[in-house]
Design an enzyme around this catalytic site. Structure first.
Site, PDB file in Angstrom:
ATOM      1  N   CYS A  10     -15.753 -86.364 -16.067  1.00 58.49           N
ATOM      2  CA  CYS A  10     -15.551 -85.222 -15.186  1.00 58.49           C
ATOM      3  C   CYS A  10     -14.892 -85.689 -13.887  1.00 58.49           C
ATOM      4  O   CYS A  10     -14.717 -86.873 -13.655  1.00 58.49           O
ATOM      5  CB  CYS A  10     -16.856 -84.516 -14.888  1.00 58.49           C
ATOM      6  SG  CYS A  10     -17.946 -85.468 -13.840  1.00 58.49           S
ATOM      7  N   CYS A  13     -16.802 -88.124 -11.582  1.00 60.07           N
ATOM      8  CA  CYS A  13     -16.914 -89.466 -12.129  1.00 60.07           C
ATOM      9  C   CYS A  13     -15.596 -90.219 -11.934  1.00 60.07           C
ATOM     10  O   CYS A  13     -15.579 -91.402 -11.606  1.00 60.07           O
ATOM     11  CB  CYS A  13     -17.259 -89.400 -13.614  1.00 60.07           C
ATOM     12  SG  CYS A  13     -18.628 -88.297 -13.976  1.00 60.07           S
TER      13      CYS A  13
END
Lengths: 78, 384
Positions: A10, A13
């Protein structure tokens, strides 16, 4: 130094990965930054992503610290 | 230039381009029939005009009083609530009733970002309390996140907003229990490896965090009901709490996290609102009434089924359902769609299948559709 960024891919991250790489670069330390996406491996460390693991120790969980903060964490471990 | 190229390459942009493409294509295919044989250009223009009108209405009526405080709440949850501390209720040796109850409500705290749901789910399933609580969490997570519930209550009415929250909590426990029951033998055999969780210490006292969130919540309510003077008073109290108990870094982190949610959700939401506006001209009311009007079994089932397959970006389900109800969708099917929609989509079914295996995934999906159908019928019959 062994550094692992745990994440599902995502946006947050991704950001942690980029900042970690930048912190390593700016410090000029010898370190291997690995991006761990495998859910089984992630859950060996923590359930909350993104997370930062330095030398097998979970340093950051569930948030994206700034580059300076990551640098401080890395230096603590050195 | 580089930034532009990166943006054109991003998932957000490609997803949006796809959505607009489908919209225009649908307009050109169906438009002549629905709008009585107009020229292609005028059909596209009609679509754009209706979409634009719904966008403007949305920004003025909903975005500022309701969503702005909601974003701040979501941001605060991300920063001030220790997510890891919730995880201790999902350990392998925690009493089942406790795991289930925490799993069914903790989505509100843990799932503000959809990318956090899957690792937590995998963790609970493989290393913690097991299949039942994991499934309960998987379902309730996206369904009861604060932004979604607040926005549903605001746009679709308080009744359906509450029904969404309550329904999702009950629902998740039932699905979890059923799953755990079906696969009880397998669960017993599973060797449970306890995860070494790193739990950060609580820096602030629990009651301060509680008061802080209560104040935030009341700001939301007063803003949403246009009592701005009261909201201003509450803001002063909030400032006092921040000054007294939080450091500058805390506040900064809160703002960063709030802004993150705004950036993540707003573009999608605007597109969703626009599409909802365009749907209103494109979809003839008779079609909506025929398929999902009233409160029949068929209408509720169809709404759940479509909801399960369709992918809704965070919160976009709300304006789309609003448009559908204006076209004649019943209250029951609307709730069914709300309950099945955000929790499932084709892409996330594939991930669930990878973690749980095909058989469990299929049962989970069927359970969601069946439960959503039943909940929709009950709601449509007794509460709408």
């Amino acid at each position: 130094m062994e550094i692992k960024v745990l994440g599902t891919g995502c946006k947050r991250c991704q950001e942690l990965l980029e900042r970690t790489q930048k912190a390593v670069e700016e410090l000029g330390t010898q370190a291997r930054v690995e991006y761990v996406k495998d859910m089984d491996k992630i859950t060996e460390y923590t359930f909350i992503t993104p997370a930062l693991v330095i030398n097998e120790k979970v340093a950051v969980v569930g948030k994206v610290p700034g580059v300076e903060e990551i640098k401080a964490l890395l230096q603590e471990e050195k | 230039m580089k930034k532009l190229a990166a943006w054109l390459n991003s998932e957000t942009f490609q997803g949006m381009a796809l959505m607009f493409g489908v919209l225009i294509l649908a307009g050109l295919l169906w438009g002549p029939r629905v709008l009585g044989g107009k020229a292609p250009l005028s059909i596209v223009l009609t679509l754009m005009k209706s979409g634009w009108a719904s966008l403007m209405d949305y920004v003025v009526a909903h975005a500022i009083p309701c969503l702005v405080p909601a974003f701040f709440i979501a941001g605060a949850i991300g920063v001030f609530v220790s997510q890891a501390s919730v995880m201790r209720y999902f350990g392998a040796h925690v009493k089942p009733w406790l795991s289930y109850s925490v799993a069914s409500v903790s989505g509100a705290v843990l799932a503000v970002c959809s990318c956090t749901v899957l690792p937590i789910f995998t963790g609970i399933y493989k290393r913690g309390a097991g299949l039942g609580p994991a499934v309960a969490f998987l379902y309730s997570g996206p369904a009861i996140n604060v932004l979604a519930v607040i926005y549903s209550a605001r746009l679709l009415g308080i009744k359906i907003g509450v029904a969404r929250a309550v329904g999702a909590v009950l629902f998740s426990v039932v699905i979890g229990l059923v799953m755990a029951f079906i696969f009880r033998d397998e669960e017993r055999e599973k060797v449970k490896a306890a995860a070494h969780l790193s739990l950060p210490q609580e820096e602030r006292k629990g009651w301060i965090t509680l008061v802080f969130f209560l104040v935030l919540f009341f700001i939301l309510i007063t803003m949403a009901s246009h009592r701005y003077l009261m909201a201003a008073g509450l803001l002063v109290i909030l400032a006092a709490i921040l000054k007294g108990f939080h450091t500058k870094d805390d506040v900064k982190e809160w703002m960063v996290s709030t802004w993150y949610f705004v950036k993540l959700i707003t573009p999608w939401l605007l597109v969703g609102v626009f599409v909802a506006g365009a749907i209103k001209v494109l979809l003839p009311p008779e079609v909506v009434t025929r398929w999902v009007g009233g409160n029949s079994l068929m209408a509720n089932f169809l709404a759940s089924f479509i909801g399960a397959l369709m992918y809704f970006a965070t919160l976009t389900e709300v304006p789309i359902i609003k448009a559908l109800t204006q076209l004649g969708m019943g209250q029951g099917p609307a709730l069914a769609l709300l309950l099945a929609g955000p929790a499932l989509s084709l892409p996330n079914m594939l991930v669930i299948r990878k973690v749980m295996g095909t058989k469990k995934a299929l049962i989970y999906i069927s359970l969601v559709v069946v439960m959503a159908t039943i909940s929709g019928m009950v709601f449509g019959k007794y509460f709408a």
